[in-house]
Design an enzyme around this catalytic site. Structure first.
Site, PDB file in Angstrom:
ATOM      1  N   ALA A   7       2.781 -10.490   8.412  1.00  0.00           N
ATOM      2  CA  ALA A   7       1.498  -9.608   8.336  1.00  0.00           C
ATOM      3  C   ALA A   7       1.670  -8.079   8.442  1.00  0.00           C
ATOM      4  O   ALA A   7       1.143  -7.119   7.727  1.00  0.00           O
ATOM      5  CB  ALA A   7       0.676  -9.801   9.567  1.00  0.00           C
ATOM      6  N   GLY A  13       2.759  -7.452   4.991  1.00  0.00           N
ATOM      7  CA  GLY A  13       1.451  -7.691   4.065  1.00  0.00           C
ATOM      8  C   GLY A  13       0.457  -6.688   4.290  1.00  0.00           C
ATOM      9  O   GLY A  13      -0.109  -6.388   3.252  1.00  0.00           O
ATOM     10  N   ASP A  14       0.227  -5.943   5.336  1.00  0.00           N
ATOM     11  CA  ASP A  14      -1.042  -4.881   5.574  1.00  0.00           C
ATOM     12  C   ASP A  14      -0.263  -3.712   4.610  1.00  0.00           C
ATOM     13  O   ASP A  14      -1.032  -3.033   4.118  1.00  0.00           O
ATOM     14  CB  ASP A  14      -0.649  -4.520   6.912  1.00  0.00           C
ATOM     15  CG  ASP A  14      -1.630  -3.394   7.312  1.00  0.00           C
ATOM     16  OD1 ASP A  14      -2.615  -3.556   6.890  1.00  0.00           O
ATOM     17  OD2 ASP A  14      -1.229  -2.391   7.877  1.00  0.00           O
ATOM     18  N   GLY A  15       1.061  -3.408   4.475  1.00  0.00           N
ATOM     19  CA  GLY A  15       1.154  -2.323   3.731  1.00  0.00           C
ATOM     20  C   GLY A  15       1.307  -2.653   2.375  1.00  0.00           C
ATOM     21  O   GLY A  15       0.765  -1.675   1.496  1.00  0.00           O
TER      22      GLY A  15
END
Length: 165
Positions: A55, A58-60
């Site tokens: 995550a 994935g956030d970036g």
């Protein structure tokens, strides 16, 4: 306009980072700080990473993908683009994005999603726990697809979410 308007090389494996002002060395994933090819066997397998680590990546990736898409498809000031980007990257929007793509996920992708959703993290005060967990699952899936090199699949799923409003 959909995600197909973005170059397919939005997230290439080789990031061209010049070293110094006129350096001739360009680093890629498999080089050490001296520019020599490093042993690639030491990296962690994305399938073995925790849901929160996926995550985190994935956030970036999702932030960069949304910003690049908005820059290509919208006009306006940076303030306007930022506000629109927030509409796609906040936890509520990611939970909604997950509901849009849920039926198209493979069994492997659904397992990664579950791992991210069930990861033990602390939800911020401005979002309820269920929404936060769904968003974490979505980010874990994006991170997993990116780290495993499945950029075509990532673009396909993003194309279902990033559309004209």
């Amino acid at each position: 306009m959909t995600i197909s308007t973005i170059d397919r090389n939005l997230f290439p494996y080789i990031w061209r980072i010049p070293v110094g002002k006129r350096a001739g060395v360009v680093y890629d994933w498999y080089m050490d700080e001296k520019g020599t090819v490093a042993d690639t066997g030491n990296g962690q397998d994305p399938a073995q990473m925790s849901g929160l680590t996926l995550a985190f990546v994935g956030d970036g990736v999702w932030h960069a993908l949304v910003r690049a898409w908005l820059a290509r498809t919208r006009t306006g000031t940076v303030r306007v683009l930022h506000r629109e980007a927030v509409g796609y990257v906040r936890a509520g929007a990611q939970a909604q994005a997950l509901s849009m793509i849920q039926d198209t996920l493979t069994e492997e992708e659904a397992d990664i999603l579950r791992r991210g959703r069930n990861a033990q993290g602390n939800a911020p005060k401005n979002v309820d726990v269920q929404t936060y967990r769904l968003a974490t699952g979505f980010e874990a899936l994006v991170g997993y697809l990116y780290l495993t090199g499945r950029e075509e699949r990532l673009m396909e799923l993003a194309g279902l979410v990033l559309t004209e409003k």
